[in-house]
Write a protein that holds these residues in place. Sequence first.
Motif, PDB file in Angstrom:
ATOM      1  N   LYS A 151       0.850  -1.186   0.000  1.00 52.01           N
ATOM      2  CA  LYS A 151       0.000   0.000   0.000  1.00 52.01           C
ATOM      3  C   LYS A 151       0.886   1.238   0.000  1.00 52.01           C
ATOM      4  O   LYS A 151       2.036   1.200   0.442  1.00 52.01           O
ATOM      5  CB  LYS A 151      -0.892   0.017   1.248  1.00 52.01           C
ATOM      6  N   THR A 152       0.359   2.353  -0.516  1.00 48.44           N
ATOM      7  CA  THR A 152       1.114   3.610  -0.507  1.00 48.44           C
ATOM      8  C   THR A 152       1.084   4.209   0.891  1.00 48.44           C
ATOM      9  O   THR A 152       0.024   4.326   1.517  1.00 48.44           O
ATOM     10  CB  THR A 152       0.521   4.598  -1.525  1.00 48.44           C
ATOM     11  N   LEU A 153       2.260   4.571   1.376  1.00 52.31           N
ATOM     12  CA  LEU A 153       2.439   5.119   2.719  1.00 52.31           C
ATOM     13  C   LEU A 153       2.910   6.569   2.625  1.00 52.31           C
ATOM     14  O   LEU A 153       3.834   6.877   1.869  1.00 52.31           O
ATOM     15  CB  LEU A 153       3.478   4.291   3.481  1.00 52.31           C
ATOM     16  N   TYR A 154       2.295   7.441   3.415  1.00 57.35           N
ATOM     17  CA  TYR A 154       2.682   8.855   3.485  1.00 57.35           C
ATOM     18  C   TYR A 154       3.054   9.177   4.925  1.00 57.35           C
ATOM     19  O   TYR A 154       2.204   9.117   5.819  1.00 57.35           O
ATOM     20  CB  TYR A 154       1.522   9.725   2.997  1.00 57.35           C
ATOM     21  N   VAL A 155       4.317   9.482   5.156  1.00 61.66           N
ATOM     22  CA  VAL A 155       4.787   9.949   6.461  1.00 61.66           C
ATOM     23  C   VAL A 155       4.922  11.465   6.347  1.00 61.66           C
ATOM     24  O   VAL A 155       5.827  11.975   5.683  1.00 61.66           O
ATOM     25  CB  VAL A 155       6.127   9.286   6.835  1.00 61.66           C
ATOM     26  N   ALA A 156       4.003  12.181   6.989  1.00 66.23           N
ATOM     27  CA  ALA A 156       3.872  13.623   6.726  1.00 66.23           C
ATOM     28  C   ALA A 156       4.966  14.462   7.369  1.00 66.23           C
ATOM     29  O   ALA A 156       5.269  15.562   6.902  1.00 66.23           O
ATOM     30  CB  ALA A 156       2.501  14.105   7.180  1.00 66.23           C
ATOM     31  N   GLY A 157       5.577  13.999   8.467  1.00 68.21           N
ATOM     32  CA  GLY A 157       6.621  14.767   9.129  1.00 68.21           C
ATOM     33  C   GLY A 157       6.062  15.899   9.978  1.00 68.21           C
ATOM     34  O   GLY A 157       4.865  15.959  10.274  1.00 68.21           O
ATOM     35  N   ASP A 158       6.949  16.798  10.373  1.00 62.51           N
ATOM     36  CA  ASP A 158       6.569  17.912  11.255  1.00 62.51           C
ATOM     37  C   ASP A 158       5.870  19.001  10.443  1.00 62.51           C
ATOM     38  O   ASP A 158       6.487  20.004  10.060  1.00 62.51           O
ATOM     39  CB  ASP A 158       7.807  18.486  11.948  1.00 62.51           C
ATOM     40  N   THR A 159       4.595  18.805  10.197  1.00 64.68           N
ATOM     41  CA  THR A 159       3.837  19.792   9.434  1.00 64.68           C
ATOM     42  C   THR A 159       2.451  19.954  10.026  1.00 64.68           C
ATOM     43  O   THR A 159       1.916  19.024  10.635  1.00 64.68           O
ATOM     44  CB  THR A 159       3.720  19.381   7.955  1.00 64.68           C
ATOM     45  N   VAL A 160       1.898  21.140   9.845  1.00 68.49           N
ATOM     46  CA  VAL A 160       0.484  21.365  10.110  1.00 68.49           C
ATOM     47  C   VAL A 160      -0.294  21.020   8.838  1.00 68.49           C
ATOM     48  O   VAL A 160       0.279  20.777   7.779  1.00 68.49           O
ATOM     49  CB  VAL A 160       0.224  22.831  10.524  1.00 68.49           C
ATOM     50  N   TRP A 161      -1.608  20.969   8.965  1.00 73.84           N
ATOM     51  CA  TRP A 161      -2.457  20.797   7.789  1.00 73.84           C
ATOM     52  C   TRP A 161      -2.426  22.077   6.966  1.00 73.84           C
ATOM     53  O   TRP A 161      -2.637  23.172   7.479  1.00 73.84           O
ATOM     54  CB  TRP A 161      -3.899  20.496   8.197  1.00 73.84           C
ATOM     55  N   TYR A 162      -2.132  21.956   5.675  1.00 71.28           N
ATOM     56  CA  TYR A 162      -2.222  23.093   4.742  1.00 71.28           C
ATOM     57  C   TYR A 162      -2.299  22.516   3.334  1.00 71.28           C
ATOM     58  O   TYR A 162      -2.322  21.300   3.148  1.00 71.28           O
ATOM     59  CB  TYR A 162      -1.059  24.077   4.947  1.00 71.28           C
ATOM     60  N   LYS A 163      -2.348  23.384   2.358  1.00 75.99           N
ATOM     61  CA  LYS A 163      -2.697  22.951   0.996  1.00 75.99           C
ATOM     62  C   LYS A 163      -1.747  21.894   0.437  1.00 75.99           C
ATOM     63  O   LYS A 163      -2.171  21.021  -0.326  1.00 75.99           O
ATOM     64  CB  LYS A 163      -2.764  24.164   0.058  1.00 75.99           C
TER      65      LYS A 163
END
Length: 253
Positions: A151-163
């Motif tokens: 499956k595709t995995l996304y590790v977003a890291g140190d971020t807030v929600w934004y565009k």
Amino acid sequence: MNIHQIRNATIVVEYAGKKFLIDPMLAEKGSYPPFPNAPRQDQNNPLVSLPTPIDNIIQNIDAVIVTHLHYDHWDDAAKEVLPKEIKIFSQNEGDATEIRNANFQNVEVLQEDTIFEGIQLIKTKGEHGRGEILNHAGLVCGIVFKHPTEKTLYVAGDTVWYKAVQEVIDTHKPEIIVVNAGDNQFFEGGSLVMGKDDVYEVYKAAPNAKIIAVHMEAVNHWALSREELKSFINEKGIASNVLVPDDGESYKF
């Protein structure tokens, strides 16, 4: 795929037969001073011990990914214990230079088309806060993992929600998403990483994905507890979509 929550943002990802250590903070409890201008000034970092010995964490690691160099993601203990020849991926050349200066010999800058052992690693954007605090927080990244057998995995890291987070989800359609969700903040400047409302935005953008919330209760400037996040996702009716692991817990997908 196996995702093992270690502590804070430190996770071990087993993906397509390879083992990745992401954002290693490996020091013993209380090794570092607290982040200043933030709550819990009477508590040194990390606030909690590792759930398993360091040797177990770094055993058979094929590569390390360092999303940025803040000490709760890449610390002196990691620099000491990791083999100097191990493959390390960094977000940019500046970070790569600093890692090489710690005598690591096999450092590569992540691109949007990096291939490691047949696994596609895609560097993604992040914003370590909102507004003025970004000038102090510095650059960060996330990573999308792709392989035909996984499956595709996304590790977003140190971020807030934004565009840009929305764009990653729209583009890559990850089925598993790891978010740093401790709502960490200083007394001024607002959230540095996702809080509960950000997590809800991730859910709305990817309602069929499994979302794993990490980076919680481990460094002194956390603002969102696991208990509060669990209560929130229960109220929203999304507890089956959002997983809130304890340190040491792991998930297979």
